[in-house]
Design a protein around this motif. Structure first.
Motif, PDB file in Angstrom:
ATOM      1  N   ASP A  71       0.802  -1.220   0.000  1.00 43.47           N
ATOM      2  CA  ASP A  71       0.000   0.000   0.000  1.00 43.47           C
ATOM      3  C   ASP A  71       0.835   1.270   0.000  1.00 43.47           C
ATOM      4  OD1 ASP A  71       0.946  -0.418   2.573  1.00 43.47           O
ATOM      5  OD2 ASP A  71      -0.879   0.277   3.566  1.00 43.47           O
ATOM      6  N   VAL A  72       2.134   1.163  -0.273  1.00 42.88           N
ATOM      7  CA  VAL A  72       3.009   2.327  -0.155  1.00 42.88           C
ATOM      8  C   VAL A  72       2.575   3.469  -1.067  1.00 42.88           C
ATOM      9  CG1 VAL A  72       4.702   1.354  -1.782  1.00 42.88           C
ATOM     10  CG2 VAL A  72       5.407   3.146  -0.185  1.00 42.88           C
ATOM     11  N   ALA A  73       2.192   3.172  -2.302  1.00 41.43           N
ATOM     12  CA  ALA A  73       1.790   4.239  -3.209  1.00 41.43           C
ATOM     13  C   ALA A  73       0.504   4.910  -2.739  1.00 41.43           C
ATOM     14  CB  ALA A  73       1.631   3.702  -4.624  1.00 41.43           C
ATOM     15  N   ASP A  74      -0.348   4.164  -2.051  1.00 44.23           N
ATOM     16  CA  ASP A  74      -1.606   4.734  -1.562  1.00 44.23           C
ATOM     17  C   ASP A  74      -1.348   5.799  -0.497  1.00 44.23           C
ATOM     18  OD1 ASP A  74      -3.055   3.074  -3.231  1.00 44.23           O
ATOM     19  OD2 ASP A  74      -3.331   1.529  -1.696  1.00 44.23           O
ATOM     20  N   TYR A  75      -0.559   5.448   0.531  1.00 42.33           N
ATOM     21  CA  TYR A  75      -0.384   6.427   1.607  1.00 42.33           C
ATOM     22  C   TYR A  75       0.588   7.537   1.225  1.00 42.33           C
ATOM     23  CZ  TYR A  75       3.591   3.475   3.271  1.00 42.33           C
ATOM     24  OH  TYR A  75       4.748   2.735   3.396  1.00 42.33           O
ATOM     25  N   VAL A  76       1.578   7.242   0.396  1.00 44.04           N
ATOM     26  CA  VAL A  76       2.459   8.317  -0.069  1.00 44.04           C
ATOM     27  C   VAL A  76       1.685   9.256  -0.992  1.00 44.04           C
ATOM     28  CG1 VAL A  76       4.492   8.867  -1.458  1.00 44.04           C
ATOM     29  CG2 VAL A  76       4.596   7.027   0.230  1.00 44.04           C
ATOM     30  N   GLY A  77       0.870   8.687  -1.876  1.00 45.43           N
ATOM     31  CA  GLY A  77       0.064   9.521  -2.758  1.00 45.43           C
ATOM     32  C   GLY A  77      -0.899  10.401  -1.986  1.00 45.43           C
ATOM     33  N   ALA A  78      -1.526   9.849  -0.951  1.00 41.99           N
ATOM     34  CA  ALA A  78      -2.449  10.637  -0.135  1.00 41.99           C
ATOM     35  C   ALA A  78      -1.705  11.764   0.581  1.00 41.99           C
ATOM     36  CB  ALA A  78      -3.155   9.735   0.877  1.00 41.99           C
ATOM     37  N   ALA A  79      -0.507  11.463   1.067  1.00 37.96           N
ATOM     38  CA  ALA A  79       0.274  12.481   1.767  1.00 37.96           C
ATOM     39  C   ALA A  79       0.683  13.602   0.816  1.00 37.96           C
ATOM     40  CB  ALA A  79       1.505  11.849   2.403  1.00 37.96           C
ATOM     41  N   VAL A  80       1.085  13.248  -0.395  1.00 36.99           N
ATOM     42  CA  VAL A  80       1.462  14.266  -1.378  1.00 36.99           C
ATOM     43  C   VAL A  80       0.260  15.132  -1.730  1.00 36.99           C
ATOM     44  CG1 VAL A  80       2.195  14.599  -3.775  1.00 36.99           C
ATOM     45  CG2 VAL A  80       3.424  12.980  -2.295  1.00 36.99           C
ATOM     46  N   GLU A  81      -0.898  14.499  -1.916  1.00 38.54           N
ATOM     47  CA  GLU A  81      -2.104  15.273  -2.219  1.00 38.54           C
ATOM     48  C   GLU A  81      -2.471  16.195  -1.076  1.00 38.54           C
ATOM     49  OE1 GLU A  81      -5.654  13.702  -3.751  1.00 38.54           O
ATOM     50  OE2 GLU A  81      -4.679  12.477  -5.279  1.00 38.54           O
ATOM     51  N   ALA A  82      -2.168  15.783   0.153  1.00 34.22           N
ATOM     52  CA  ALA A  82      -2.476  16.595   1.331  1.00 34.22           C
ATOM     53  C   ALA A  82      -1.435  17.686   1.582  1.00 34.22           C
ATOM     54  CB  ALA A  82      -2.594  15.700   2.560  1.00 34.22           C
ATOM     55  N   GLY A  83      -0.356  17.707   0.768  1.00 36.16           N
ATOM     56  CA  GLY A  83       0.606  18.802   0.879  1.00 36.16           C
ATOM     57  C   GLY A  83       1.964  18.448   1.414  1.00 36.16           C
ATOM     58  N   ALA A  84       2.309  17.166   1.480  1.00 38.76           N
ATOM     59  CA  ALA A  84       3.644  16.789   1.952  1.00 38.76           C
ATOM     60  C   ALA A  84       4.705  17.406   1.048  1.00 38.76           C
ATOM     61  CB  ALA A  84       3.798  15.281   1.989  1.00 38.76           C
ATOM     62  N   ARG A  85       5.722  18.014   1.644  1.00 37.57           N
ATOM     63  CA  ARG A  85       6.768  18.698   0.883  1.00 37.57           C
ATOM     64  C   ARG A  85       8.006  17.841   0.688  1.00 37.57           C
ATOM     65  NH1 ARG A  85       5.593  24.175   0.135  1.00 37.57           N
ATOM     66  NH2 ARG A  85       3.363  24.415   0.580  1.00 37.57           N
ATOM     67  N   VAL A  86       8.119  16.764   1.485  1.00 41.24           N
ATOM     68  CA  VAL A  86       9.296  15.906   1.399  1.00 41.24           C
ATOM     69  C   VAL A  86       8.954  14.553   2.015  1.00 41.24           C
ATOM     70  CG1 VAL A  86      10.266  16.670   3.608  1.00 41.24           C
ATOM     71  CG2 VAL A  86      11.791  15.806   1.860  1.00 41.24           C
ATOM     72  N   VAL A  87       9.628  13.505   1.534  1.00 41.13           N
ATOM     73  CA  VAL A  87       9.419  12.152   2.052  1.00 41.13           C
ATOM     74  C   VAL A  87      10.759  11.622   2.556  1.00 41.13           C
ATOM     75  CG1 VAL A  87       8.771   9.789   1.457  1.00 41.13           C
ATOM     76  CG2 VAL A  87       7.500  11.709   0.480  1.00 41.13           C
ATOM     77  N   LYS A  88      10.777  11.147   3.789  1.00 37.72           N
ATOM     78  CA  LYS A  88      11.998  10.600   4.368  1.00 37.72           C
ATOM     79  C   LYS A  88      12.111   9.108   4.054  1.00 37.72           C
ATOM     80  CE  LYS A  88      15.564   9.999   7.174  1.00 37.72           C
ATOM     81  NZ  LYS A  88      16.917  10.433   6.793  1.00 37.72           N
ATOM     82  N   VAL A  89      13.300   8.704   3.596  1.00 40.41           N
ATOM     83  CA  VAL A  89      13.567   7.306   3.274  1.00 40.41           C
ATOM     84  C   VAL A  89      14.854   6.912   3.990  1.00 40.41           C
ATOM     85  CG1 VAL A  89      13.957   5.630   1.444  1.00 40.41           C
ATOM     86  CG2 VAL A  89      12.501   7.632   1.003  1.00 40.41           C
ATOM     87  N   HIS A  90      14.754   5.992   4.947  1.00 43.44           N
ATOM     88  CA  HIS A  90      15.925   5.595   5.727  1.00 43.44           C
ATOM     89  C   HIS A  90      16.262   4.142   5.394  1.00 43.44           C
ATOM     90  CE1 HIS A  90      18.992   5.784   8.688  1.00 43.44           C
ATOM     91  NE2 HIS A  90      18.468   6.779   9.384  1.00 43.44           N
ATOM     92  N   VAL A  91      17.102   3.974   4.371  1.00 46.33           N
ATOM     93  CA  VAL A  91      17.468   2.639   3.916  1.00 46.33           C
ATOM     94  C   VAL A  91      18.194   1.860   5.014  1.00 46.33           C
ATOM     95  CG1 VAL A  91      18.907   1.372   2.253  1.00 46.33           C
ATOM     96  CG2 VAL A  91      17.555   3.343   1.498  1.00 46.33           C
ATOM     97  N   GLN A  92      19.029   2.546   5.776  1.00 45.47           N
ATOM     98  CA  GLN A  92      19.834   1.865   6.789  1.00 45.47           C
ATOM     99  C   GLN A  92      18.968   1.346   7.939  1.00 45.47           C
ATOM    100  OE1 GLN A  92      22.376   4.040   9.693  1.00 45.47           O
ATOM    101  NE2 GLN A  92      24.047   3.176   8.512  1.00 45.47           N
ATOM    102  N   VAL A  93      18.189   2.237   8.545  1.00 48.63           N
ATOM    103  CA  VAL A  93      17.345   1.818   9.668  1.00 48.63           C
ATOM    104  C   VAL A  93      16.257   0.862   9.209  1.00 48.63           C
ATOM    105  CG1 VAL A  93      15.641   2.623  11.355  1.00 48.63           C
ATOM    106  CG2 VAL A  93      17.817   3.833  11.114  1.00 48.63           C
ATOM    107  N   GLY A  94      15.663   1.139   8.053  1.00 47.28           N
ATOM    108  CA  GLY A  94      14.599   0.284   7.551  1.00 47.28           C
ATOM    109  C   GLY A  94      15.091  -1.080   7.109  1.00 47.28           C
ATOM    110  N   GLY A  95      16.364  -1.178   6.747  1.00 51.29           N
ATOM    111  CA  GLY A  95      16.937  -2.440   6.318  1.00 51.29           C
ATOM    112  C   GLY A  95      16.312  -2.992   5.052  1.00 51.29           C
ATOM    113  N   PHE A  96      15.841  -2.102   4.158  1.00 49.83           N
ATOM    114  CA  PHE A  96      15.189  -2.564   2.943  1.00 49.83           C
ATOM    115  C   PHE A  96      15.979  -2.145   1.705  1.00 49.83           C
ATOM    116  CE2 PHE A  96      13.151   1.523   4.014  1.00 49.83           C
ATOM    117  CZ  PHE A  96      13.335   2.234   2.837  1.00 49.83           C
ATOM    118  N   ASP A  97      15.691  -2.820   0.616  1.00 46.33           N
ATOM    119  CA  ASP A  97      16.339  -2.542  -0.659  1.00 46.33           C
ATOM    120  C   ASP A  97      15.557  -1.445  -1.376  1.00 46.33           C
ATOM    121  OD1 ASP A  97      17.441  -2.566  -3.223  1.00 46.33           O
ATOM    122  OD2 ASP A  97      17.682  -4.738  -3.256  1.00 46.33           O
ATOM    123  N   PRO A  98      16.167  -0.287  -1.639  1.00 45.43           N
ATOM    124  CA  PRO A  98      15.430   0.786  -2.315  1.00 45.43           C
ATOM    125  C   PRO A  98      15.042   0.421  -3.742  1.00 45.43           C
ATOM    126  CG  PRO A  98      17.758   1.334  -2.201  1.00 45.43           C
ATOM    127  CD  PRO A  98      17.567   0.099  -1.368  1.00 45.43           C
TER     128      PRO A  98
END
Length: 309
Positions: A127-154
Motif C-alpha cells: 500500500d506504499v503508493a496509496d499512503y504516499v500519494g495521499a500524503a502528497v495530495e495533502a501537501g507533503a513537501r518531502v518524504v523521508k527514506v531511511h534505507v539503513q534503519v529500515g533495512g530494505f532494498d530501495p
C-alpha cells in the motif's frame, strides 16, 4: 573541516554557540534557516531512538550523547530561538506497517506546529503508493527514506510506484543511503544509483551528503539534475572522526553550490546546533567561489526552493 577565520569577504564571523546563531544570520542578511533534516517522532518511538544512541559505545565504538533531550514543546521553541524559520520534521519506519501511521502522525504534528512543513515516509509494502500519494495530495513537501534503519532494498519492485509518483509530483525524498554511521545490507551510493537510473527525474536529497562516500554522492549530483546534498552532520568535529572530508571539499562544492541544502539532524545530535552552522560557514570562507552567496543559498534559498515554499 572546522570553521576558520573568514578568508572570503562578506562571510560573517561564525557562531560560537547557539545563542550566537541569530546574530550570524542577521550579519549574513537572511531571515532565518530552512532546515530540511530535523526529527520529530511519537514519544514512544523517540524514547527508543534515544535509548539506542545511549548505547552508541556498543553500536559505534563512540559515545553519542543527545544534546537536545528535552520535551517536544521545548524542542520546537529551541528551533525558533536558533532562528530556524522553516523545518522539515522527518519520521522513518523500521518495519512493515509502520510508515502509514508515522505519516499520519507527522501530518498532524506539522499542521499543529508553526514553521513545520508536512512530510511523509515510506517502506516497501503493497500500500506504499496509496499512503504516499495521499500524503502528497495533502501537501507533503518531502518524504523521508531511511534505507539503513529500515533495512530494505530501495530497488524493491514494491517501491517503483512510489518513486514514480514522487518523480511526477516533484516532491523530494531525503534518502539516507550511505554507509555511515554503520553499513547496512542495502546501503551504498551505487545501490541507490540504480534507483536514480530507473527514475532519473526523481528529486532526491542525499542525507549526510552520502557520508562517508562523499565522492559517490557528488558523482550522483553531477549525473542527475534533481539530486541534492544535505549538510547533516557533515564536517562537524564529531563526524570528522569517522568520516573525514576530502581536503578540497569547498572546491568540490563550488560546481554544485546551488544543490547543497542545510540539514542538522536536530535533536539527535551529540553537539550544539551552532556547530553545523559553523562548519558550513567554514566551507564558505575557504573558497572565493562560495562566500556569503553560498551561505545564503545553503541556509535559506536552496532549501526553500527545494520545499517549494
Amino acid at each position: 573541516m572546522t570553521a576558520a577565520p573568514a578568508a572570503v569577504e562578506g562571510v560573517p564571523a561564525p557562531p560560537q554557540a547557539d545563542d550566537d546563531v541569530p546574530r550570524f544570520l542577521a550579519d549574513l542578511g537572511v531571515p532565518g534557516i530552512v532546515d530540511v533534516h530535523v526529527h520529530f517522532l511519537p514519544e514512544p518511538v523517540l524514547r527508543k531512538v534515544w535509548a539506542y544512541f545511549d548505547q552508541a559505545q556498543t553500536h559505534y565504538g563512540m559515545d553519542w550523547p543527545i544534546h537536545y533531550r528535552t520535551s517536544e514543546a521545548d524542542r520546537v521553541a529551541t528551533l525558533q530561538k536558533l532562528g530556524v524559520r522553516t523545518f522539515a520534521p522527518l519520521v522513518y519506519p523500521h518495519k512493515p506497517g509502520m510508515a502509514r501511521w508515522l505519516t499520519d502522525w507527522i501530518t498532524e504534528f506539522a499542521a499543529a506546529t508553526p514553521d513545520a512543513v508536512a512530510t511523509a515516509t515510506l517502506f516497501p509494502e503493497s500500500d506504499v503508493a496509496d499512503y504516499v500519494g495521499a500524503a502528497v495530495e495533502a501537501g507533503a513537501r518531502v518524504v523521508k527514506v531511511h534505507v539503513q534503519v529500515g533495512g530494505f532494498d530501495p530497488r524493491d519492485p514494491l517501491l517503483r510506484p512510489a518513486w514514480g509518483l514522487l518523480a511526477d509530483a516533484g516532491v523530494p525524498a531525503v534518502v539516507h543511503c550511505g554507509h555511515g554511521p554503520l553499513r547496512g545490507h542495502y546501503t551504498g551510493l551505487d545501490v541507490f544509483g540504480e534507483v536514480l537510473a530507473e527514475h532519473p527525474r526523481l528529486p532526491v536529497v542525499l542525507a549526510h551528503a552520502g557520508m562517508p562516500d562523499f565522492a559517490g554522492a557528488l558523482d550522483l549530483v553531477h549525473r542527475y539534475e534533481n539530486v541534492h546534498l544535505d549538510t547533516t552532520m557533515v564536517g562537524t568535529p564529531f563526524s570528522l572522526q569517522m568520516a573525514p572530508l576530502p581536503p578540497d571539499w569547498p572546491a568540490l562544492l563550488a560546481d554544485v553550490s546551488e544543490r547543497v541544502v542545510f540539514g542538522s539532524d536536530f535533536p539527535n545530535i551529540p553537539y550544539a546546533y551552532a556547530e553545523q552552522v559553523r562548519a558550513v560557514a567554514g566551507w564558505a570562507a575557504a573558497d572565493q567561489r562560495l562566500g556569503p552567496a553560498f551561505l545564503r543559498s545553503v541556509l535559506h534559498d536552496a532549501p526553500r526552493r527545494l520545499l517549494a515554499l
